[in-house]
Design an enzyme around this catalytic site. Structure first.
Site, PDB file in Angstrom:
ATOM      1  N   SER A 174       8.673  -5.604  -3.665  1.00  0.00           N
ATOM      2  CA  SER A 174       9.097  -6.983  -3.903  1.00  0.00           C
ATOM      3  C   SER A 174       9.778  -7.555  -2.670  1.00  0.00           C
ATOM      4  O   SER A 174       9.723  -8.764  -2.409  1.00  0.00           O
ATOM      5  CB  SER A 174      10.055  -7.028  -5.097  1.00  0.00           C
ATOM      6  OG  SER A 174       9.406  -6.580  -6.271  1.00  0.00           O
ATOM      7  N   ARG A 175      10.413  -6.699  -1.884  1.00  0.00           N
ATOM      8  CA  ARG A 175      11.099  -7.157  -0.674  1.00  0.00           C
ATOM      9  C   ARG A 175      10.121  -7.637   0.403  1.00  0.00           C
ATOM     10  O   ARG A 175      10.527  -8.343   1.332  1.00  0.00           O
ATOM     11  CB  ARG A 175      11.980  -6.044  -0.114  1.00  0.00           C
ATOM     12  CG  ARG A 175      13.240  -5.789  -0.926  1.00  0.00           C
ATOM     13  CD  ARG A 175      14.108  -4.717  -0.275  1.00  0.00           C
ATOM     14  NE  ARG A 175      15.416  -4.654  -0.890  1.00  0.00           N
ATOM     15  CZ  ARG A 175      15.717  -3.943  -1.973  1.00  0.00           C
ATOM     16  NH1 ARG A 175      14.744  -3.238  -2.540  1.00  0.00           N
ATOM     17  NH2 ARG A 175      16.938  -3.927  -2.471  1.00  0.00           N
TER      18      ARG A 175
ATOM     19  N   GLY B 126       1.416  -3.292  -7.254  1.00  0.00           N
ATOM     20  CA  GLY B 126       1.951  -1.952  -7.521  1.00  0.00           C
ATOM     21  C   GLY B 126       2.509  -1.857  -8.928  1.00  0.00           C
ATOM     22  O   GLY B 126       2.267  -0.888  -9.653  1.00  0.00           O
ATOM     23  N   HIS B 127       3.275  -2.883  -9.327  1.00  0.00           N
ATOM     24  CA  HIS B 127       3.776  -2.936 -10.703  1.00  0.00           C
ATOM     25  C   HIS B 127       2.621  -3.002 -11.695  1.00  0.00           C
ATOM     26  O   HIS B 127       2.637  -2.337 -12.742  1.00  0.00           O
ATOM     27  CB  HIS B 127       4.660  -4.170 -10.904  1.00  0.00           C
ATOM     28  CG  HIS B 127       5.928  -4.168 -10.123  1.00  0.00           C
ATOM     29  ND1 HIS B 127       6.169  -5.062  -9.111  1.00  0.00           N
ATOM     30  CD2 HIS B 127       7.026  -3.378 -10.202  1.00  0.00           C
ATOM     31  CE1 HIS B 127       7.372  -4.838  -8.606  1.00  0.00           C
ATOM     32  NE2 HIS B 127       7.910  -3.824  -9.244  1.00  0.00           N
TER      33      HIS B 127
ATOM     34  N   GLY C  86      11.452  -7.382 -11.401  1.00  0.00           N
ATOM     35  CA  GLY C  86      10.722  -8.621 -11.221  1.00  0.00           C
ATOM     36  C   GLY C  86      10.100  -8.744  -9.848  1.00  0.00           C
ATOM     37  O   GLY C  86       9.926  -7.753  -9.136  1.00  0.00           O
TER      38      GLY C  86
ATOM     39  N   HIS D 236       4.263  -7.320  -8.232  1.00  0.00           N
ATOM     40  CA  HIS D 236       3.108  -7.249  -7.333  1.00  0.00           C
ATOM     41  C   HIS D 236       2.104  -6.264  -7.925  1.00  0.00           C
ATOM     42  O   HIS D 236       2.315  -5.725  -9.029  1.00  0.00           O
ATOM     43  CB  HIS D 236       3.537  -6.844  -5.922  1.00  0.00           C
ATOM     44  CG  HIS D 236       4.423  -5.621  -5.882  1.00  0.00           C
ATOM     45  ND1 HIS D 236       3.983  -4.358  -6.226  1.00  0.00           N
ATOM     46  CD2 HIS D 236       5.733  -5.478  -5.533  1.00  0.00           C
ATOM     47  CE1 HIS D 236       4.961  -3.491  -6.083  1.00  0.00           C
ATOM     48  NE2 HIS D 236       6.033  -4.130  -5.678  1.00  0.00           N
TER      49      HIS D 236
ATOM     50  N   GLY E  27       6.891   4.292  -9.840  1.00  0.00           N
ATOM     51  CA  GLY E  27       6.089   4.504  -8.647  1.00  0.00           C
ATOM     52  C   GLY E  27       6.719   5.525  -7.713  1.00  0.00           C
ATOM     53  O   GLY E  27       7.952   5.638  -7.627  1.00  0.00           O
TER      54      GLY E  27
END
Length: 282
Positions: free
Chosen positions: A188-189, A36-37, A31, A34, A149
């Site tokens: 995500s971080r 990239g996902h 979850g 972003h 990724g």
């Protein structure tokens, strides 16, 4: 767009898809999605009849309970973002009990030593947790292709090894790192970074690019010392590790061998936020 939280519901959809001989592309995520996902999802859509995206923060791959607690959970905005890409995506967002049942224990895997390098040295049992949850998801989703990724390059190699160990039919596809215009690898971080940390964090990729430029000109020891010195000068980022490693076995290189592909890897902290990145050297 279908959003399933129950295992039986996603398994029912998967059974129908396989009966109709449809290919399934699978993008596993935790979850806080972003771009990239989204790049992974778009590629999966291009190469498969149906795409399933899992959104699940997996407890067994965290060795730091605080990191698990602080990991961003943004399910509704994740669903909205995916809906902008395609209404045909199937989302699977289960509870831990739906995935693990009543026993949330990691399987102990022998990944041929891949699990002992870099991330494995600093995150105890991390890859056992990764392997365990993916084995569950591969069993539930039964995908044709699964997309990962290359930012988590060590994980990508671990997943390929998992497929071989478990004799699974899924095809594992690695996709290029998606970056901000600054060069910072999307994660995500990154949402937890302060404005100053976000501004300083592209330093990681700048350092990797400098290593790539000097690779083959300077020896491995010199490059390691140089990277360490650069981070010592940085008052925002602290280096956890820097490695130049063989792509095949991820073992730390002591000298450059002919006919061997290498990558450079960095893990660093911006405050309490841990960032990783890597680059192909040759």
């Amino acid at each position: 767009m279908q959003v399933h939280v129950k295992r039986r519901d996603i398994e029912s959809d998967v059974a129908i898809l396989h009966t109709n001989q449809k290919t399934i592309g699978f993008v596993p995520t935790m979850g806080a999605l972003h771009q990239g996902h989204i790049a992974l999802v778009k590629r999966a859509l291009e190469e498969n009849d149906t795409v399933i995206v899992s959104i699940f923060v997996n407890p067994t791959q965290f060795n730091n309970s605080e990191d698990l607690a602080l990991y961003p959970r943004t399910l509704q905005s994740d669903i909205a973002l995916l809906s902008e890409v395609s209404s045909d995506i199937i989302i699977f967002s289960p509870t831990a009990k739906e995935v693990y049942g009543n026993t949330m224990i990691s399987t102990k895997y022998d990944f041929g030593g891949l699990e002992n390098e870099m991330e494995g040295k600093y995150r105890l049992d991390h890859f056992n947790g990764v392997g365990t949850v993916l084995k569950h998801f591969f069993s539930i989703v039964n995908p044709t292709n699964a997309y990962f990724g290359e930012k988590d390059f060590q994980q990508l190699q671990i997943v390929k090894k998992l497929v071989a160990i478990e004799n699974l039919s899924v095809n594992i596809i690695g996709c290029p790192i998606y970056r901000e215009t600054s060069g910072l690898a999307l994660s995500s971080r990154n949402k937890r970074l302060t404005e100053k940390q976000l501004k300083e964090s592209p330093f990681i990729y700048d350092t990797l690019q400098a290593v790539k430029k000097d690779f083959g000109i300077k020896n491995v020891i010199t490059l390691r010392e140089w990277v360490s010195q650069q981070f010592e000068k940085n008052d925002t980022l602290s280096l956890e590790y820097f490695e130049i490693a063989s792509v095949e076995d991820l073992k730390s290189a002591h000298k450059i061998e002919p006919d061997t592909k290498y990558r450079a890897f960095i893990a660093a902290f911006a405050g309490e936020v841990r960032l990783i990145d890597n680059i192909a050297l040759n």
